[in-house]
Design an enzyme around this catalytic site. Structure first.
Site, PDB file in Angstrom:
ATOM      1  N   LYS A   1       0.853  -1.201   0.000  1.00  9.44           N
ATOM      2  CA  LYS A   1       0.000   0.000   0.000  1.00  9.44           C
ATOM      3  C   LYS A   1       0.880   1.238   0.000  1.00  9.44           C
ATOM      4  O   LYS A   1       0.636   2.197  -0.725  1.00  9.44           O
ATOM      5  CB  LYS A   1      -0.881   0.005   1.246  1.00  9.44           C
ATOM      6  CG  LYS A   1      -1.507   1.342   1.583  1.00  9.44           C
ATOM      7  CD  LYS A   1      -2.443   1.289   2.764  1.00  9.44           C
ATOM      8  CE  LYS A   1      -1.762   1.531   4.067  1.00  9.44           C
ATOM      9  NZ  LYS A   1      -1.517   2.947   4.380  1.00  9.44           N
ATOM     10  N   ASN A   2       1.969   1.192   0.823  1.00 10.30           N
ATOM     11  CA  ASN A   2       2.771   2.397   1.020  1.00 10.30           C
ATOM     12  C   ASN A   2       3.857   2.596  -0.021  1.00 10.30           C
ATOM     13  O   ASN A   2       4.699   3.475   0.120  1.00 10.30           O
ATOM     14  CB  ASN A   2       3.344   2.405   2.444  1.00 10.30           C
ATOM     15  CG  ASN A   2       2.233   2.509   3.485  1.00 10.30           C
ATOM     16  OD1 ASN A   2       1.104   2.880   3.148  1.00 10.30           O
ATOM     17  ND2 ASN A   2       2.520   2.155   4.706  1.00 10.30           N
TER      18      ASN A   2
ATOM     19  N   CYS B   1      -4.755   7.643   9.628  1.00 11.05           N
ATOM     20  CA  CYS B   1      -5.082   7.092  10.945  1.00 11.05           C
ATOM     21  C   CYS B   1      -4.810   8.131  12.032  1.00 11.05           C
ATOM     22  O   CYS B   1      -3.880   8.899  11.972  1.00 11.05           O
ATOM     23  CB  CYS B   1      -4.211   5.864  11.228  1.00 11.05           C
ATOM     24  SG  CYS B   1      -4.590   4.504  10.143  1.00 11.05           S
TER      25      CYS B   1
ATOM     26  N   ARG C   1       0.152  13.997  13.194  1.00 10.67           N
ATOM     27  CA  ARG C   1       0.550  13.820  11.788  1.00 10.67           C
ATOM     28  C   ARG C   1       0.861  15.161  11.104  1.00 10.67           C
ATOM     29  O   ARG C   1       0.249  15.535  10.107  1.00 10.67           O
ATOM     30  CB  ARG C   1      -0.503  13.051  10.992  1.00 10.67           C
ATOM     31  CG  ARG C   1      -1.025  11.775  11.623  1.00 10.67           C
ATOM     32  CD  ARG C   1      -0.013  10.661  11.760  1.00 10.67           C
ATOM     33  NE  ARG C   1       0.431  10.054  10.522  1.00 10.67           N
ATOM     34  CZ  ARG C   1      -0.196   9.054   9.906  1.00 10.67           C
ATOM     35  NH1 ARG C   1      -1.327   8.606  10.363  1.00 10.67           N
ATOM     36  NH2 ARG C   1       0.316   8.527   8.804  1.00 10.67           N
TER      37      ARG C   1
ATOM     38  N   ASP D   1       4.441  -0.026  12.437  1.00  8.61           N
ATOM     39  CA  ASP D   1       3.194  -0.660  11.968  1.00  8.61           C
ATOM     40  C   ASP D   1       3.093  -2.115  12.397  1.00  8.61           C
ATOM     41  O   ASP D   1       2.051  -2.739  12.240  1.00  8.61           O
ATOM     42  CB  ASP D   1       3.118  -0.616  10.439  1.00  8.61           C
ATOM     43  CG  ASP D   1       3.182   0.801   9.921  1.00  8.61           C
ATOM     44  OD1 ASP D   1       3.577   0.985   8.766  1.00  8.61           O
ATOM     45  OD2 ASP D   1       2.869   1.716  10.695  1.00  8.61           O
TER      46      ASP D   1
ATOM     47  N   ARG E   1      -8.660  -0.193   4.089  1.00  7.53           N
ATOM     48  CA  ARG E   1      -7.618   0.744   3.661  1.00  7.53           C
ATOM     49  C   ARG E   1      -6.273   0.041   3.527  1.00  7.53           C
ATOM     50  O   ARG E   1      -5.415   0.490   2.778  1.00  7.53           O
ATOM     51  CB  ARG E   1      -7.481   1.883   4.674  1.00  7.53           C
ATOM     52  CG  ARG E   1      -8.590   2.898   4.640  1.00  7.53           C
ATOM     53  CD  ARG E   1      -8.220   4.107   5.483  1.00  7.53           C
ATOM     54  NE  ARG E   1      -6.901   4.577   5.108  1.00  7.53           N
ATOM     55  CZ  ARG E   1      -6.047   5.110   5.997  1.00  7.53           C
ATOM     56  NH1 ARG E   1      -6.392   5.219   7.258  1.00  7.53           N
ATOM     57  NH2 ARG E   1      -4.862   5.536   5.614  1.00  7.53           N
TER      58      ARG E   1
HETATM   59  C1  EPZ Z   1       4.252   6.409   6.556  1.00  9.24           C
HETATM   60  O1  EPZ Z   1       3.561   7.458   7.211  1.00  9.24           O
HETATM   61  C2  EPZ Z   1       3.259   5.262   6.449  1.00  9.24           C
HETATM   62  N1  EPZ Z   1       2.087   5.716   5.711  1.00  9.24           N
HETATM   63  C3  EPZ Z   1       2.855   4.813   7.850  1.00  9.24           C
HETATM   64  O2  EPZ Z   1       2.029   3.664   7.705  1.00  9.24           O
HETATM   65  C4  EPZ Z   1       4.097   4.396   8.627  1.00  9.24           C
HETATM   66  O3  EPZ Z   1       3.724   4.061   9.937  1.00  9.24           O
HETATM   67  C5  EPZ Z   1       5.090   5.569   8.653  1.00  9.24           C
HETATM   68  O4  EPZ Z   1       5.391   5.974   7.307  1.00  9.24           O
HETATM   69  C6  EPZ Z   1       6.387   5.205   9.357  1.00  9.24           C
HETATM   70  O5  EPZ Z   1       6.975   4.129   8.700  1.00  9.24           O
HETATM   71  C7  EPZ Z   1       2.171   5.823   4.373  1.00  9.24           C
HETATM   72  O6  EPZ Z   1       3.197   5.572   3.759  1.00  9.24           O
HETATM   73  C8  EPZ Z   1       0.910   6.270   3.679  1.00  9.24           C
HETATM   74  P1  EPZ Z   1       6.498   9.634   8.792  1.00  9.24           P
HETATM   75  P2  EPZ Z   1       4.197   8.942   7.247  1.00  9.24           P
HETATM   76  O7  EPZ Z   1       6.451  10.892   8.019  1.00  9.24           O
HETATM   77  O8  EPZ Z   1       4.934   9.188   5.994  1.00  9.24           O
HETATM   78  C9  EPZ Z   1       6.449  12.893  12.206  1.00  9.24           C
HETATM   79  C10 EPZ Z   1       0.089   2.413   7.861  1.00  9.24           C
HETATM   80  O9  EPZ Z   1      -0.383   1.801   8.823  1.00  9.24           O
HETATM   81  N2  EPZ Z   1       6.392  13.900  11.147  1.00  9.24           N
HETATM   82  O10 EPZ Z   1       7.677   8.721   8.684  1.00  9.24           O
HETATM   83  O11 EPZ Z   1       3.121   9.891   7.621  1.00  9.24           O
HETATM   84  C11 EPZ Z   1       5.161  12.075  12.306  1.00  9.24           C
HETATM   85  O12 EPZ Z   1       4.191  12.781  13.061  1.00  9.24           O
HETATM   86  C12 EPZ Z   1       0.634   3.811   8.055  1.00  9.24           C
HETATM   87  O13 EPZ Z   1       0.192   1.957   6.689  1.00  9.24           O
HETATM   88  C13 EPZ Z   1       6.503  15.249  11.505  1.00  9.24           C
HETATM   89  O14 EPZ Z   1       6.654  15.593  12.672  1.00  9.24           O
HETATM   90  O15 EPZ Z   1       5.199   8.755   8.457  1.00  9.24           O
HETATM   91  C14 EPZ Z   1       5.627  10.823  12.986  1.00  9.24           C
HETATM   92  O16 EPZ Z   1       5.715  11.042  14.368  1.00  9.24           O
HETATM   93  C15 EPZ Z   1       0.409   4.312   9.459  1.00  9.24           C
HETATM   94  N3  EPZ Z   1       6.438  16.187  10.522  1.00  9.24           N
HETATM   95  C16 EPZ Z   1       7.045  10.630  12.425  1.00  9.24           C
HETATM   96  O17 EPZ Z   1       7.445  11.898  11.895  1.00  9.24           O
HETATM   97  C17 EPZ Z   1       6.271  15.856   9.198  1.00  9.24           C
HETATM   98  O18 EPZ Z   1       6.225  16.760   8.346  1.00  9.24           O
HETATM   99  C18 EPZ Z   1       7.116   9.601  11.327  1.00  9.24           C
HETATM  100  O19 EPZ Z   1       6.227   9.993  10.327  1.00  9.24           O
HETATM  101  C19 EPZ Z   1       6.147  14.489   8.865  1.00  9.24           C
HETATM  102  C20 EPZ Z   1       6.213  13.525   9.847  1.00  9.24           C
END
Ligand code: EPZ
Length: 454
Positions: free
Chosen positions: A39-40, A137, A142, A326, A434
């Protein structure tokens, strides 16, 4: 549901939405499931097709609502999306890309975070973009600050509106030197999708390096992008003026594979996960083994089962190559049945332990420490985000009425209901569409005893 009634699944008289299940637990899940494309990755590769001047073909695309959201957003921007030349493939023709109306974009944004990744490609194609407020989610607030800071460094002008953000690039987009405060998956993808056609070189530091990121880099390279991955999370991108379409088969979904593996562990079953590969699951397999699981690696997949009594583990979620955030929810269900004290330390999201409430309601002994655990050693700088669940087992689980909180937490609720004695009513199961393709069909194929009642 499309499949005819088989085996143990009976459906209520009214047309069920597949949102409420009555699950009778205590049965081991046994059988074979085929994981889909990730998915990702697939959703991001679909966005990347906007950057090409010719048709792209994406294979092993999972049939998920998140994919549907991206497909709709591409179509409102004039991309012609159709079925490809094999089942599960999409043909994406970006030759007529055009601006879309804000309300159309808003209508299709859905509960997804992917729209934010349209920024770079739309700025390159149209010189402007409107991105609605994001869904996804509820596992933390986020934010998208890393994304917006990076886009500004490329030369984008970002305007915050009540319903989203509008972007423009009056002088076009140029290469930049960007250091991410945290190896964010989404922000890394944002930089990649913007830098590949920017004017000049982009140097990205502290990048995420998940296998899905490396697969996106492979997609972009097929399009003609020049991207090199250096040691220590450094990625160099040399912008090029033109990119072509790609033909790519998505990497398998590691989260789905880990979820079914955890279901086998919790229910003392045996599940062959077709399409799972060892290389991208190394850390998961180590923890799985330490928790009392066993696995046999085959050419076409991995067989997951228990290897003996379940054992407590201490695991800390992390960015790749660490234990994925995850993966912790489905695994936690099995840990409630292990003899002793386990600790699951969530360091990526600040609110990803909510799912444990339902497990406690079913009889689990879990205490969530909202600010992690005290102690001298602190591996991650994001101290304020950490939560730690301390799980003591074994505690027999009994059926209960539970509501799914989010995608991966929801999966763990279904595993818990399958592990518990008696019947559970699990509501909000729709959200699983999803992230888990044909979820109910796969549950049924593995011998789960449940009814769709709403
Ligand atoms: C991706 O989310 C995945 N989703 C998530 O999977 C996965 O858990 C995550 O990466 C970590 O591997 C998709 O790819 C659609 P991050 P993403 O940016 O990109 C903070 C699932 O179950 N952050 O690596 O949103 C954020 O709040 C989903 O399939 C900021 O602070 O994750 C988090 O604490 C859930 N500012 C951390 O970084 C930003 O601008 C990691 O987020 C961006 C992120």
């Amino acid at each position: 549901m499309t499949t005819p009634l088989q085996g143990t699944r009976r459906e209520a008289t009214a047309a069920p939405r597949g949102d409420v299940l009555a699950i009778r637990g205590g049965r081991a899940l046994r059988g074979r499931v085929k994981v889909t494309g990730a998915k990702n990755l697939a959703t991001k590769a679909m966005v990347a097709s906007l950057l090409g001047e010719t048709v792209s073909v994406l294979r092993d695309v999972p049939e998920l609502s998140d994919v549907g959201v991206v497909r709709s957003l591409l179509e409102v921007h004039g991309v012609h999306v159709s079925e490809g030349d094999e089942p599960g493939s999409l043909r994406l023709d970006p030759s007529d890309v055009e601006s879309a109306h804000m309300e159309e974009i808003d209508a299709h944004a859905g509960a997804s975070r992917i729209p934010i990744l349209f920024c770079g490609p739309l700025l390159h194609r149209l010189g402007q973009a409107f991105i609605p407020d994001l869904g996804g989610c509820r596992i933390g607030d986020r934010p998208i600050d890393f994304h917006l800071d990076a886009l500004r460094k490329f030369g984008a002008v970002v305007e915050k509106l009540p319903s989203g953000i509008r972007l423009s690039a009056p002088e076009g987009l140029h290469g930049a030197e960007i250091t991410l405060p945290y190896p964010s998956v989404g922000a890394t993808e944002q930089v990649l999708l913007t830098a590949v056609r920017a004017d000049g070189v982009t140097e990205l530091h502290n990048a995420a390096i998940e296998p899905e990121i490396m697969d996106l880099i492979a997609v972009l390279q097929k399009m003609g992008a020049i991207i090199s991955y250096e040691p220590n999370r450094v990625i160099f991108i040399e912008g090029v003026p033109h990119l072509r379409g790609y033909d790519h088969r998505s990497i398998f979904d590691r989260n789905e594979a880990a979820s079914w593996a955890s279901a086998a562990l919790a229910t003392d079953g045996e599940i062959f996960v077709e399409g799972a590969r060892q290389q991208e699951m190394l850390t998961f397999l180590n923890v799985y083994r330490k928790a009392g699981g066993w696995f046999d690696i085959h050419e076409d997949g991995i067989l997951f089962r228990r290897g003996g009594p379940l054992k407590p583990v201490v695991v800390e979620t992390d960015v790749h190559p660490g234990f994925m955030t995850d993966w912790q929810q489905p695994l936690t269900v099995a840990l409630t049945q292990a003899e002793g004290e386990s600790i699951v330390h969530e360091t990526v999201y600040e609110n990803r332990m909510g799912f444990t409430d339902a497990l406690v309601k079913m009889g689990a002994d879990i205490v969530v420490h909202p600010h992690g655990l005290d102690g001298g050693y602190r591996r991650v700088a994001r101290r304020e985000l950490e939560q730690a669940a301390v799980i003591n087992g074994p505690t027999p689980l009994h059926g209960a009425d539970i509501v799914v909180p989010d995608l991966r937490g929801g999966y763990s609720h279904v595993i818990a209901a399958l592990t518990a004695s008696g019947e559970s009513i699990v509501s909000g199961v729709e959200i699983l569409s999803r992230g888990y393709e044909k979820f109910l069909d796969k549950l049924e194929a593995l011998g789960a005893d449940f009814d769709v009642i709403g």
